[in-house]
Design a protein around this motif. Structure first.
Motif, PDB file in Angstrom:
ATOM      1  N   THR A 563       0.854  -1.188   0.000  1.00 43.63           N
ATOM      2  CA  THR A 563       0.000   0.000   0.000  1.00 43.63           C
ATOM      3  C   THR A 563       0.889   1.237   0.000  1.00 43.63           C
ATOM      4  O   THR A 563       2.058   1.181   0.391  1.00 43.63           O
ATOM      5  N   GLY A 564       0.310   2.348  -0.424  1.00 43.66           N
ATOM      6  CA  GLY A 564       1.064   3.594  -0.456  1.00 43.66           C
ATOM      7  C   GLY A 564       0.158   4.780  -0.217  1.00 43.66           C
ATOM      8  O   GLY A 564      -1.055   4.723  -0.429  1.00 43.66           O
ATOM      9  N   GLU A 565       0.734   5.863   0.269  1.00 45.82           N
ATOM     10  CA  GLU A 565       0.004   7.109   0.452  1.00 45.82           C
ATOM     11  C   GLU A 565       0.992   8.267   0.401  1.00 45.82           C
ATOM     12  O   GLU A 565       2.203   8.085   0.530  1.00 45.82           O
ATOM     13  N   TRP A 566       0.443   9.445   0.192  1.00 45.12           N
ATOM     14  CA  TRP A 566       1.298  10.625   0.106  1.00 45.12           C
ATOM     15  C   TRP A 566       0.542  11.835   0.632  1.00 45.12           C
ATOM     16  O   TRP A 566      -0.687  11.825   0.770  1.00 45.12           O
ATOM     17  N   PHE A 606      -6.935   7.323   1.540  1.00 49.68           N
ATOM     18  CA  PHE A 606      -6.337   6.012   1.244  1.00 49.68           C
ATOM     19  C   PHE A 606      -6.976   4.912   2.095  1.00 49.68           C
ATOM     20  O   PHE A 606      -6.396   3.848   2.284  1.00 49.68           O
ATOM     21  N   GLY A 607      -8.167   5.165   2.625  1.00 47.66           N
ATOM     22  CA  GLY A 607      -8.828   4.220   3.506  1.00 47.66           C
ATOM     23  C   GLY A 607      -9.190   2.922   2.828  1.00 47.66           C
ATOM     24  O   GLY A 607      -9.504   2.879   1.633  1.00 47.66           O
ATOM     25  N   TYR A 623     -14.061  -2.996   9.205  1.00 50.19           N
ATOM     26  CA  TYR A 623     -12.701  -3.461   9.447  1.00 50.19           C
ATOM     27  C   TYR A 623     -11.891  -3.232   8.185  1.00 50.19           C
ATOM     28  O   TYR A 623     -12.429  -2.986   7.102  1.00 50.19           O
ATOM     29  N   SER A 624     -10.571  -3.309   8.341  1.00 47.91           N
ATOM     30  CA  SER A 624      -9.654  -3.205   7.210  1.00 47.91           C
ATOM     31  C   SER A 624      -8.854  -4.488   7.130  1.00 47.91           C
ATOM     32  O   SER A 624      -8.514  -5.092   8.154  1.00 47.91           O
ATOM     33  N   ILE A 625      -8.586  -4.915   5.929  1.00 50.32           N
ATOM     34  CA  ILE A 625      -7.800  -6.140   5.785  1.00 50.32           C
ATOM     35  C   ILE A 625      -6.374  -5.948   6.296  1.00 50.32           C
ATOM     36  O   ILE A 625      -5.640  -6.925   6.471  1.00 50.32           O
ATOM     37  N   TYR A 626      -5.978  -4.669   6.573  1.00 49.97           N
ATOM     38  CA  TYR A 626      -4.629  -4.379   7.065  1.00 49.97           C
ATOM     39  C   TYR A 626      -4.615  -4.077   8.564  1.00 49.97           C
ATOM     40  O   TYR A 626      -3.663  -3.482   9.069  1.00 49.97           O
ATOM     41  N   ASP A 627      -5.683  -4.503   9.273  1.00 54.92           N
ATOM     42  CA  ASP A 627      -5.726  -4.255  10.713  1.00 54.92           C
ATOM     43  C   ASP A 627      -4.596  -4.958  11.455  1.00 54.92           C
ATOM     44  O   ASP A 627      -4.222  -4.543  12.553  1.00 54.92           O
ATOM     45  N   PRO A 634      -3.624   1.936   6.231  1.00 55.79           N
ATOM     46  CA  PRO A 634      -3.567   3.234   5.547  1.00 55.79           C
ATOM     47  C   PRO A 634      -4.558   4.223   6.157  1.00 55.79           C
ATOM     48  O   PRO A 634      -5.602   3.853   6.690  1.00 55.79           O
ATOM     49  N   THR A 635      -4.232   5.492   6.046  1.00 48.20           N
ATOM     50  CA  THR A 635      -5.036   6.548   6.651  1.00 48.20           C
ATOM     51  C   THR A 635      -6.348   6.719   5.887  1.00 48.20           C
ATOM     52  O   THR A 635      -6.378   6.768   4.661  1.00 48.20           O
TER      53      THR A 635
END
Length: 892
Positions: A563-566, A606-607, A623-627, A634-635
């Motif tokens: 994942t990525g964010e900026w 980026f949720g 829920y998020s799969i990245y919990d 991601p934020t």
């Protein structure tokens, strides 16, 4: 000029006139006397070096006093040098036992006895023979027997002064009188005092039998430095072997010359320079809870100059025991450190009763530091503190600070900077343990790769002024780690390490930032930046319907996800100065410095939240799969905010008679007072964030004041939850203070210092071993240079989001007072405002008894209620000579 020949023609009349001349008679007497001295001393030359049959051209007799020649009224000036030509000097000298020159001088006078072949030195006399030095007010040298005798002389008041001080190598003696033979190197000394290691030996009569050994009659051993010691281990017979040991016959202890019934059949004292192996004498006593005991006994191994090892143990009559291994190591200019392993087993109560408790505890400490000069571009360090959570609550030797500790942390790190590049990396292993919830987090390994800021657009050859693009800097960090979370009681269980791939969390994260700064409109500084983050996830979470329980359950899937964010940010700041001057009065001016900063931030959404009936009892949740990600998910939510920060500083200038240059001095009224807030344009509600407040100042150069607070601009309901309505529209008030903290702290002492200071070994006089002891145990160092000291810290906290206990307070204070140059009292305490009682309180009393010391430590109440009384010799060589009485907290 033509060459001329001169001849000395002396007639009969001339000879008679010369013989009748008084000056000639005196000169002839002087030359004859010197020739006689040279002949008399030719077998034992006073000064000079043998060189075959070659005789020195001159005989130098020097000193700080005139030389009085026997049978002559003539006096030679001091430090005179006379050239003598005689046939008698051409004879080869006889062999002498003195193979080193003897140098001597005296302040008052130096007298020769030519017939007796003796030399007498008076007042501040000194003799140097090789590595032997003798100082006394009277020294007599007999060149016939190659012996010397020294003693003191009465001064104008009749008191004996200038008693002999004899030193050979690193040994020294003080005595009433002494004699020494240069040939046999044996001597006899009366009423001697000599330093051996950390102690002094007193003797009535001392006989030196060789270079390393001597016998003492009617003597004793002490670590007191006084000529008349406060205590002495007396014995009629002693043998001292230099740099080895001191052995005595039957010995007994005396205090102020009063014998005690403490008798030893023999005495053995180590006398080696540096470290030496030996038995560590245990402490003995009785514990009401654990029984009779022997504590801290064992053996010390002086392995070499770089490493040592101490093995200690405790044993109690009711079954408790403990064992410890402690080692210090040091290699100068390379590294240093220590390691300690502790294991104990504590039994409290009777096994036949239900309140019986038995616990096994362990603890490991390791501290390692690398000298910065060893390898400038690399570093290895370690700070390990790990063990069972109840170790310090049941440890037989724990301190108050260790007892109150509820977290243990460790870190082992290796780092390297790649020379000539902006890159560096580090490898870490760490651990964090909480004794309250019994959890332990282990990070192994953690890899970090850094790139310091580089300027990719900067020209190699600087020409003119830099533009905005040349100032663009780029920096980046790569971090990857692997963690395991478990309970501390299970860390030694094999099942913890089964299926580690499912229990561990791991991943990687990259952060990169590009920014620059430039001036705008002359007075403003603009700083734009952009930050990018990328994460590697090794496992994800899924909610799966379970037909048996009829609800969703968690399913962990081992897979790689990226994942990525900026985000982008631009800020602008400036500094505004305001001055208010006064022409009259003591107040000259008030200066206000205002530092505003504002900016814009943008971050896309980026949720990865998924909504559904995933909660318990099939309630609606998300829920998020990245919990399960180690770095977090991601934020969520798009953000476009305006940020504002306001900083203030306030000072004043007043008249000062002490400043002779400007006649004024500055006084800080407020070091800082500011507020920060932001407004998110994309938020569905609560666009305006809570306002953060902070301030700090120092009053009277003594009292430090810090304030932090949170103000919410919204209306709060009865449950203290925010409503999406500004309070200013509700009742005209700007907002509600939800949290506030005020911290006050000050230090007062007799030297006028306003901050606490630890003992600095650089300012303390002592041996290297003593300074190292202070560095390792600063709490045991008693500083009498500061007559009194007082520290106080007060914290007041307000929480407006609860119904009860909105205000909490804490007060801690400690200090010490030197009542006299030998007495010092210290205390540590606090006050519990909720329970309205004193917190953990400790009283310490220290008495300096010159060569002894006394300590009293008392915890009058609380869980650690205890006391101890220790009277012991200061010197480590007699550390077992002590009196101890104590009762520990676990005895109550």
């Amino acid at each position: 000029m033509a060459r001329s020949d001169y001849k000395l023609c002396i007639g009969k009349n001339s000879i008679n006139q010369l013989l009748l001349n008084p000056l000639f008679r005196h000169l002839f007497t002087l030359i004859f006397t010197i020739l006689w001295i040279n002949t008399a001393f030719s077998q034992n030359p006073i000064e000079g070096k043998k060189s075959g049959n070659k005789i020195p051209d001159s005989l130098k007799v020097g000193g700080n006093a005139p030389i009085i020649l026997p049978d002559s009224s003539q006096v030679l000036p001091p430090d005179s040098s006379i050239a003598i030509v005689s046939d008698s000097l051409k004879k080869p000298p006889k062999k002498t036992a003195l193979d080193t020159k003897v140098e001597y001088h005296a302040k008052d006078s130096l007298r020769f006895d030519v017939l007796g072949k003796k030399v007498y030195l008076y007042n501040d006399a000194e003799i140097h023979y090789g590595d032997i030095t003798l100082k006394a007010n009277y020294i007599e040298i007999d060149w016939t027997t190659n012996t010397l005798f020294a003693k003191g002389l009465p001064d104008s008041t009749g008191k004996i002064a200038g008693t002999p001080v004899f030193s050979e190598g690193d040994q020294s003696f003080r005595a009433d009188s002494m004699s020494y033979n240069f040939d046999s190197k044996k001597g006899r000394i009366v009423q001697v005092i000599t330093t051996q290691g950390e102690g002094n030996i007193h003797g009535g009569v001392v006989k030196k039998i060789n270079e390393t050994s001597y016998f003492i009659r009617d003597g004793g051993y002490t670590t007191c430095i006084d000529d008349h010691p406060h205590f002495l281990i007396k014995s009629n017979k002693l043998k001292v072997i230099q740099n080895d040991k001191i052995v005595t016959g039957p010995a007994y202890l005396t205090f102020e010359d009063v014998p005690t019934p403490l008798v030893l059949p023999f005495g053995f004292f180590p006398n080696k320079q540096g470290q030496s192996s030996g038995i560590i004498i245990p402490e003995y006593g009785e514990s009401p809870g654990l029984g009779f005991f022997l504590k801290n006994g064992g053996y010390y191994f002086a392995i070499n100059d770089n490493i040592n090892l101490a093995l200690r143990g405790d044993i109690y009559s009711r079954g408790s025991w403990g064992a410890r291994a402690n080692s210090f190591y040091k290699r100068r200019y390379k590294y240093n450190g220590s390691i300690e392993i502790d294991h104990n087993r504590v039994k409290q109560g009777d096994p036949d009763f239900p309140d019986f408790v038995e616990q096994r505890n362990y603890f490991v400490r390791w501290n390692h530091q690398q000298d910065p000069k060893a390898r400038p571009n690399t570093n290895f360090s370690a700070n390990v503190n790990a063990g069972s959570r109840n170790n310090f609550r049941n440890n037989l030797n724990s301190t108050t600070q260790e007892f109150l500790t509820n977290t243990f942390q460790s870190n082992i790190a290796y780092s390297q900077t790649l020379a000539g590049t902006p890159f560096s990396y580090s490898v870490n292993a760490s651990h964090s343990q909480n004794t309250l919830n019994k959890t332990m987090d282990i990070v192994l390994p953690e890899l970090t790769f850094n790139m310091t800021r580089i300027y990719p657009f900067k020209k190699k050859d600087k020409v003119g002024k830099q533009n905005m693009f040349e100032k663009i800097g780029v920096s980046a960090t790569l971090n990857s780690r692997n963690t395991l979370t478990t309970f501390d009681s299970l860390i030694t269980k094999p099942e913890v390490y089964e299926n580690l791939d499912e229990k561990m969390r791991n991943g990687a994260k990259v952060n990169a930032t590009a920014n620059t700064s430039f001036k705008a409109f002359k007075y403003f500084t603009v700083t734009p930046s952009i930050t990018g983050t990328s994460q590697l996830h090794t496992k994800t979470l899924r909610k799966v319907w379970d037909s048996d329980s009829l609800e969703y359950v968690n399913d962990t899937i081992q897979e790689f996800k990226v994942t990525g964010e900026w985000s982008a940010n631009a800020s602008m700041s400036t500094v505004i100065y305001g001055m208010l001057s006064f022409k009259k009065g003591g107040l000259r001016a008030i200066r206000h410095v205002f530092t505003p900063s504002w900016g814009l931030t943008y971050r896309p959404d980026f949720g990865t939240q998924q909504f559904g009936y995933f909660g318990s009892d099939n309630t609606l949740s998300s829920y998020s799969i990245y919990d399960l990600s180690i770095y977090g998910k991601p934020t969520s939510g798009e953000q476009g905010s305006f940020n504002l920060s306001l900083g203030n500083n306030l000072e004043m200038k007043v008249r000062s008679a002490k400043d002779t240059i400007t006649g004024t001095k500055k006084i800080k009224l407020l070091d800082y007072f500011g507020a920060t807030a932001s407004y998110n344009f994309f938020a569905d509600e609560f666009n305006l964030s809570d306002i953060a407040l902070s301030a700090r100042t120092t009053l009277f150069n003594k009292l430090n004041v810090n304030y932090t607070g949170t103000l919410t601009p919204y209306v709060l309901d009865t449950n203290y939850q925010r409503e999406n309505e500004y309070r200013v529209n509700y009742d005209g008030k700007i907002g509600t203070i939800t949290r506030s903290t005020i911290a006050l702290g000050f230090n007062l002492n007799s030297q006028g210092q306003s901050t606490a200071t630890q003992p600095n070994p650089a300012t303390v006089q002592g041996t290297e071993d003593q300074l190292e002891e202070i560095r390792q145990n600063p709490q045991a160092y008693i500083d009498f240079n500061i007559p009194w000291n007082f520290f106080m810290n007060y914290n007041l906290a307000y929480n407006g989001l609860v119904d009860e206990d909105k205000i909490t307070q804490s007060l801690t204070f400690n200090g010490d007072l030197s009542i006299t140059p030998k007495w010092k009292v210290g205390f540590t305490s606090g006050y519990d405002f909720v329970g309205q009682e004193l917190t953990q309180t400790t009283l310490n009393i220290y008495r300096d008894l010159h060569c002894w010391e006394a300590r009293f430590r008392w915890v009058p109440f609380g869980q650690l209620r205890s006391y101890s009384i220790d009277i012991n010799v200061k010197a480590a060589v007699l550390q077992s000579l002590k009196l101890n009485r104590k009762r520990d907290w676990y005895d109550y």
